[in-house]
Design a protein around this motif. Structure first.
Motif, PDB file in Angstrom:
ATOM      1  N   TYR A  28      46.109  30.910  36.333  1.00 64.89           N
ATOM      2  CA  TYR A  28      45.677  29.984  37.385  1.00 64.89           C
ATOM      3  C   TYR A  28      44.198  30.227  37.693  1.00 64.89           C
ATOM      4  O   TYR A  28      43.859  30.746  38.758  1.00 64.89           O
ATOM      5  CB  TYR A  28      46.516  30.186  38.649  1.00 64.89           C
ATOM      6  CG  TYR A  28      47.994  30.137  38.427  1.00 64.89           C
ATOM      7  CD1 TYR A  28      48.646  28.920  38.260  1.00 64.89           C
ATOM      8  CD2 TYR A  28      48.766  31.300  38.400  1.00 64.89           C
ATOM      9  CE1 TYR A  28      50.014  28.866  38.069  1.00 64.89           C
ATOM     10  CE2 TYR A  28      50.135  31.253  38.210  1.00 64.89           C
ATOM     11  CZ  TYR A  28      50.747  30.038  38.039  1.00 64.89           C
ATOM     12  OH  TYR A  28      52.111  29.981  37.847  1.00 64.89           O
TER      13      TYR A  28
ATOM     14  N   GLU B 114      42.621  28.885  41.147  1.00 62.56           N
ATOM     15  CA  GLU B 114      43.476  28.957  42.331  1.00 62.56           C
ATOM     16  C   GLU B 114      43.227  30.237  43.128  1.00 62.56           C
ATOM     17  O   GLU B 114      42.917  31.282  42.560  1.00 62.56           O
ATOM     18  CB  GLU B 114      44.956  28.953  41.918  1.00 62.56           C
ATOM     19  CG  GLU B 114      45.389  27.758  41.121  1.00 62.56           C
ATOM     20  CD  GLU B 114      45.692  26.549  41.989  1.00 62.56           C
ATOM     21  OE1 GLU B 114      45.823  26.697  43.211  1.00 62.56           O
ATOM     22  OE2 GLU B 114      45.783  25.458  41.422  1.00 62.56           O
ATOM     23  N   LYS B 115      43.418  30.132  44.441  1.00 65.94           N
ATOM     24  CA  LYS B 115      43.483  31.332  45.273  1.00 65.94           C
ATOM     25  C   LYS B 115      44.869  31.919  45.043  1.00 65.94           C
ATOM     26  O   LYS B 115      45.875  31.209  45.124  1.00 65.94           O
ATOM     27  CB  LYS B 115      43.292  30.989  46.746  1.00 65.94           C
ATOM     28  CG  LYS B 115      43.401  32.199  47.643  1.00 65.94           C
ATOM     29  CD  LYS B 115      43.221  31.859  49.091  1.00 65.94           C
ATOM     30  CE  LYS B 115      43.430  33.133  49.897  1.00 65.94           C
ATOM     31  NZ  LYS B 115      43.377  32.886  51.318  1.00 65.94           N
TER      32      LYS B 115
ATOM     33  N   PRO C 251      49.720  31.041  42.705  1.00 61.80           N
ATOM     34  CA  PRO C 251      48.893  30.325  43.675  1.00 61.80           C
ATOM     35  C   PRO C 251      49.417  30.511  45.104  1.00 61.80           C
ATOM     36  O   PRO C 251      50.635  30.511  45.347  1.00 61.80           O
ATOM     37  CB  PRO C 251      49.001  28.866  43.235  1.00 61.80           C
ATOM     38  CG  PRO C 251      49.266  28.948  41.771  1.00 61.80           C
ATOM     39  CD  PRO C 251      50.142  30.154  41.615  1.00 61.80           C
TER      40      PRO C 251
ATOM     41  N   SER D  62      49.444  28.536  47.638  1.00 62.89           N
ATOM     42  CA  SER D  62      50.253  27.429  48.147  1.00 62.89           C
ATOM     43  C   SER D  62      51.687  27.516  47.649  1.00 62.89           C
ATOM     44  O   SER D  62      52.635  27.232  48.393  1.00 62.89           O
ATOM     45  CB  SER D  62      49.634  26.089  47.755  1.00 62.89           C
ATOM     46  OG  SER D  62      49.548  25.984  46.342  1.00 62.89           O
TER      47      SER D  62
END
Length: 78
Positions: free
Chosen positions: A25, A28-29, A53, A55
């Motif tokens: 990813y 992505e955070k 991620p 989210s």
């Protein structure tokens, strides 16, 4: 009262898992995801953590993998 959970993950193992997450990813955070949540007896151990991620991790909450699968959420989220 919270039970003590195993914490056998070395810094090298954590760094390795993080690099896999970053490669998977890249934009992505990421959050550390416990396959068996700490609240359900899982530990901070090799094989129980991965980076996903933020989210996605927040939407999973403290569900066990079988709970995610039963709800069909895994397919929708990934």
């Amino acid at each position: 009262r919270k039970q003590a959970v195993a914490n056998t993950l070395t810094n090298e193992q954590l760094d390795f898992e993080k690099k896999i997450g970053e490669a998977t990813y890249p934009s992505e955070k990421l959050h550390v995801h416990h396959l068996v949540p700490l609240s359900k007896g899982g530990g901070h151990t090799w094989g129980n953590i991965t980076f996903i991620p933020a989210s996605l991790n927040l939407s999973i909450g403290d569900k066990l993998p079988e709970e995610i699968y039963q709800q069909g959420a895994l397919i929708e989220l990934w």
